[in-house]
Design a protein around this motif. Sequence first.
Motif, PDB file in Angstrom:
ATOM      1  N   PRO A  96      -1.474   7.807  -9.032  1.00 38.78           N
ATOM      2  CA  PRO A  96      -1.543   6.352  -8.822  1.00 38.78           C
ATOM      3  C   PRO A  96      -0.970   5.907  -7.487  1.00 38.78           C
ATOM      4  O   PRO A  96      -1.536   5.018  -6.830  1.00 38.78           O
ATOM      5  N   LEU A  97       0.121   6.532  -7.064  1.00 38.25           N
ATOM      6  CA  LEU A  97       0.714   6.160  -5.777  1.00 38.25           C
ATOM      7  C   LEU A  97      -0.220   6.509  -4.618  1.00 38.25           C
ATOM      8  O   LEU A  97      -0.365   5.735  -3.660  1.00 38.25           O
ATOM      9  N   LEU A  98      -0.871   7.670  -4.722  1.00 34.86           N
ATOM     10  CA  LEU A  98      -1.821   8.044  -3.685  1.00 34.86           C
ATOM     11  C   LEU A  98      -3.011   7.089  -3.662  1.00 34.86           C
ATOM     12  O   LEU A  98      -3.530   6.752  -2.588  1.00 34.86           O
ATOM     13  N   MET A  99      -3.447   6.635  -4.829  1.00 38.01           N
ATOM     14  CA  MET A  99      -4.576   5.697  -4.888  1.00 38.01           C
ATOM     15  C   MET A  99      -4.204   4.351  -4.254  1.00 38.01           C
ATOM     16  O   MET A  99      -5.037   3.719  -3.598  1.00 38.01           O
ATOM     17  N   ILE A 100      -2.960   3.928  -4.447  1.00 42.88           N
ATOM     18  CA  ILE A 100      -2.504   2.700  -3.791  1.00 42.88           C
ATOM     19  C   ILE A 100      -2.535   2.878  -2.273  1.00 42.88           C
ATOM     20  O   ILE A 100      -3.003   2.008  -1.528  1.00 42.88           O
ATOM     21  N   GLY A 101      -2.049   4.033  -1.816  1.00 40.36           N
ATOM     22  CA  GLY A 101      -2.091   4.309  -0.382  1.00 40.36           C
ATOM     23  C   GLY A 101      -3.514   4.403   0.143  1.00 40.36           C
ATOM     24  O   GLY A 101      -3.827   3.903   1.227  1.00 40.36           O
ATOM     25  N   GLY A 102      -4.393   5.027  -0.628  1.00 43.93           N
ATOM     26  CA  GLY A 102      -5.792   5.118  -0.234  1.00 43.93           C
ATOM     27  C   GLY A 102      -6.437   3.753  -0.144  1.00 43.93           C
ATOM     28  O   GLY A 102      -7.231   3.471   0.769  1.00 43.93           O
ATOM     29  N   SER A 103      -6.100   2.870  -1.079  1.00 45.87           N
ATOM     30  CA  SER A 103      -6.635   1.499  -1.046  1.00 45.87           C
ATOM     31  C   SER A 103      -6.163   0.767   0.197  1.00 45.87           C
ATOM     32  O   SER A 103      -6.923  -0.016   0.801  1.00 45.87           O
ATOM     33  N   TYR A 104      -4.910   1.018   0.609  1.00 47.55           N
ATOM     34  CA  TYR A 104      -4.406   0.385   1.832  1.00 47.55           C
ATOM     35  C   TYR A 104      -5.189   0.866   3.052  1.00 47.55           C
ATOM     36  O   TYR A 104      -5.534   0.065   3.937  1.00 47.55           O
ATOM     37  N   LEU A 105      -5.479   2.175   3.123  1.00 47.05           N
ATOM     38  CA  LEU A 105      -6.274   2.684   4.230  1.00 47.05           C
ATOM     39  C   LEU A 105      -7.657   2.040   4.257  1.00 47.05           C
ATOM     40  O   LEU A 105      -8.157   1.659   5.326  1.00 47.05           O
ATOM     41  N   CYS A 106      -8.273   1.924   3.091  1.00 47.65           N
ATOM     42  CA  CYS A 106      -9.593   1.283   2.999  1.00 47.65           C
ATOM     43  C   CYS A 106      -9.523  -0.164   3.465  1.00 47.65           C
ATOM     44  O   CYS A 106     -10.408  -0.649   4.187  1.00 47.65           O
ATOM     45  N   GLY A 242     -11.992   8.992  -0.301  1.00 47.82           N
ATOM     46  CA  GLY A 242     -11.817  10.303  -0.924  1.00 47.82           C
ATOM     47  C   GLY A 242     -10.639  10.339  -1.874  1.00 47.82           C
ATOM     48  O   GLY A 242     -10.712  10.929  -2.969  1.00 47.82           O
ATOM     49  N   ILE A 243      -9.531   9.703  -1.482  1.00 50.26           N
ATOM     50  CA  ILE A 243      -8.359   9.623  -2.370  1.00 50.26           C
ATOM     51  C   ILE A 243      -8.728   8.901  -3.659  1.00 50.26           C
ATOM     52  O   ILE A 243      -8.351   9.322  -4.766  1.00 50.26           O
ATOM     53  N   LEU A 244      -9.469   7.803  -3.532  1.00 51.52           N
ATOM     54  CA  LEU A 244      -9.851   7.024  -4.716  1.00 51.52           C
ATOM     55  C   LEU A 244     -10.777   7.823  -5.626  1.00 51.52           C
ATOM     56  O   LEU A 244     -10.646   7.774  -6.855  1.00 51.52           O
ATOM     57  N   LEU A 245     -11.715   8.570  -5.046  1.00 49.61           N
ATOM     58  CA  LEU A 245     -12.616   9.384  -5.860  1.00 49.61           C
ATOM     59  C   LEU A 245     -11.848  10.452  -6.627  1.00 49.61           C
ATOM     60  O   LEU A 245     -12.086  10.675  -7.826  1.00 49.61           O
ATOM     61  N   HIS A 246     -10.914  11.124  -5.955  1.00 52.27           N
ATOM     62  CA  HIS A 246     -10.099  12.134  -6.635  1.00 52.27           C
ATOM     63  C   HIS A 246      -9.247  11.499  -7.738  1.00 52.27           C
ATOM     64  O   HIS A 246      -9.064  12.082  -8.812  1.00 52.27           O
TER      65      HIS A 246
END
Length: 316
Positions: A96-106, A242-246
């Motif tokens: 979940p933390l990585l997905m939050i970071g991935g959303s920020y990049l997006c 890619g982070i969100l897909l994973h």
Amino acid sequence: MPGGLVALLDDVAALAKLAAASVDDVAGAAGRAGAKAAGVVVDDTAVTPRYVVGLPPERELPIISKIAIGSLRNKLLFILPVALALSALAPWAITPLLMIGGSYLCFEAAEKIWEALSGADHAEQVTTITDPAELEARQVSGAVRTDFILSAEIMAIALAELPGLSLLTRAAALVAVAVAITVGVYGVVGVIVKMDDIGLHLSRRESASTRAIGRTLVRGMPILLTALSHIGVGAMVWVGGGILLHGMEAFGMRTIPHLVHQLAEKCAHAVPLAGGAIEWLVTALGSALIGLCVGGLIVAVIHLLPKRGSKTEQHG
């Protein structure tokens, strides 16, 4: 006494062998982990040069050095301890933390695309800053903030490649990965941003061919830096998607990830001579599309909806 000395030397030799084995374990683990994180490393290399585009040439290397120090601080002081603690105490929280970071990049990538299309660029804000030190601090801060997300992804990928190892070995391997990747990424970035100076130096040599190479570098580097700034935006949306897909796969939401994988496999089978490259490209484009959709949604919520709300209040 001689017997005691021999025993002591035997103990020292045994400890040396143990230390050497530990170093080999760490080196091997770091190599495996670093190889898996190579994709994000490429993105990090593409993202960084855009933070020095348009700044005074004499400040390029100092700025890159500051960003590199900030990147290493991100990895060693913040991400490494948290990653090790989460992997031991709450491994479920990493995704979940990585997905939050991935959303920020997006979001960051989609916002830059929206600014370019709408003309609402932050360049206006930059021109209002007359203090060079303030402008430099702003650029470094933005780069280090973006690097934090990419570094977290690098360290998470690296950590996933170190199962079954002791906590100390994992920590040492991650330190090795953090240092090696930071030095490698920002060393390459430093060479890229100073390539025009190298070209200028070569253009003054006696050899005609050397001068021609130098002039080509001088003319080509501004174009390359501008292109890299655009590639950096694309890299952010690709990595974030890619982070969100994973993450979707990890949480059992496999429909969209499976569609991307199936499409990539079909395209690869259609072009068997370049199947691997085609599969990678389609997967990257699928990840970027997901990232762009998520980032665009966040941009709309943050920028567009409040404006519509204010217009409605004015009409009311």
